[in-house]
Design an enzyme around this catalytic site. Sequence first.
Site, PDB file in Angstrom:
ATOM      1  N   PHE A 141      -7.029  14.837 -13.372  1.00 52.23           N
ATOM      2  CA  PHE A 141      -6.232  14.726 -12.149  1.00 52.23           C
ATOM      3  C   PHE A 141      -4.799  15.116 -12.481  1.00 52.23           C
ATOM      4  O   PHE A 141      -4.144  14.481 -13.305  1.00 52.23           O
ATOM      5  CB  PHE A 141      -6.265  13.309 -11.577  1.00 52.23           C
ATOM      6  N   ASP A 226      -0.001  16.093 -19.663  1.00 47.21           N
ATOM      7  CA  ASP A 226       0.313  15.402 -18.414  1.00 47.21           C
ATOM      8  C   ASP A 226       0.428  13.911 -18.714  1.00 47.21           C
ATOM      9  O   ASP A 226      -0.572  13.208 -18.869  1.00 47.21           O
ATOM     10  CB  ASP A 226      -0.795  15.678 -17.389  1.00 47.21           C
ATOM     11  N   LYS A 255       5.749   8.708 -12.179  1.00 52.21           N
ATOM     12  CA  LYS A 255       5.373   7.298 -12.047  1.00 52.21           C
ATOM     13  C   LYS A 255       6.327   6.304 -12.745  1.00 52.21           C
ATOM     14  O   LYS A 255       7.311   5.885 -12.168  1.00 52.21           O
ATOM     15  CB  LYS A 255       3.952   7.117 -12.544  1.00 52.21           C
TER      16      LYS A 255
END
Length: 404
Positions: A141, A226, A255
């Site tokens: 993702f 990532d 985040k």
Amino acid sequence: MSKLETQPLLALAAEHLYPNYRQPPFVLERGRGCELWDTEGKRYLDLCAGVAVSTLGHAHPAFVAAVADQAARLTHVSNYFFNEPNLRLAGELCRRTGMDRAFFCNSGSEANEALLKLARRHFFARGETARFRVIAFEEAFHGRTLGALAMTGRAKYREGFGPFAGGVTHVPYGDEGAVRAAMGDDVAAIIVEPVQGEGGVFPAPPGFLRALRAIADERGALLLIDEVQTGIARTGKLLGHDHDDVRADAIALAKGLGAGFPIGAMLCREALAPALPPGTHGSTYGGNPLASAVALAVLRAIDDEGLIEAAAEKGAYLSAALARVVAARPGVCASERGRGLLRAIALRPGVDARAVLGRVRDRGVLLTLGGDTALRFSPPLVVTKAELDEGVAVVDSVLAELPS
Ligand SMILES: Cc1ncc(COP(=O)(O)O)c(C=O)c1O
């Protein structure tokens, strides 16, 4: 009791909010630490932290002060001009990660778009225009924007949004041989998550990230990592790939960097600095003074409160507690896995994980799913062991009621 009436708010949601999410019928109003309260005054224990975002919990004094102080000084000027918190943040992130350059944006998807553009334009600028392909992983993702989605492997997120730009090959996560077989002289980069979070909380197998580094070096490609979900202390190291003693060419952060304030960043090595010269890439809000000041405050709080070590220690505690649940409920639980405070209980095929999540939530504990079958725990890093015990006991009580 709140002065807000819940039903009129839910009516607004029903009539006017775009229905692309699946929220339960309550409205969260305030939070403190790991606790949240809705407009009816019901308390929830937040063990998902807005999907691995709110590392300092809610209303942390350092976060609140950073927002208030910086908002009273300077909020936004655009990237036509320097601003002090942003320059300090670039320096701090590079010092802490060993990277050389920082580009700022507003989300994880945008940080991954920057990685993709960086890799492609790096080779373009060197005259290697045929090097554009990216190797990514099944169940990965990387975000919802179209470039990030092209690299995302999970079919359910991709369905209906094609055609994609192309130039991305997906191979099984953890399969070094599949990566080698997919490589070619047209490959610009390999992109990987140190733990596949959305995919079901699968840590990279031992040695896998190092193998990717070696393959990238052998074939003249870049290694992009990532760190959107794993970065900034979540796994018990500053970065998720710090567990593997491997160095990326560029990484994506978001985040936990803002701990609830939107910010993303792409960090890279000096060799990639010429890839995106002025005019080739940008972001209006990226690195504005307010977001940057908050991120600096988050990094300071992580130091002051020892949150990297705390994530490792409390992650081990949570792991042991989840392992006991798995051992006690073999009929419904398959395994426990994760790294630091990014963990999951994998439920057995046939168990309705979404229904379990709902029942846990009804009993006042907020979790999310990872993949289709894993109950994901990604609590604030300030969570206490008592709060972890409380959450695990609620999960166990729900699992105990399932037919096994
Ligand atoms: C590993 C990873 N990359 C990228 C993203 C996308 O981030 P955002 O939703 O901020 O665009 C996420 C979000 O869950 C993620 O977990």
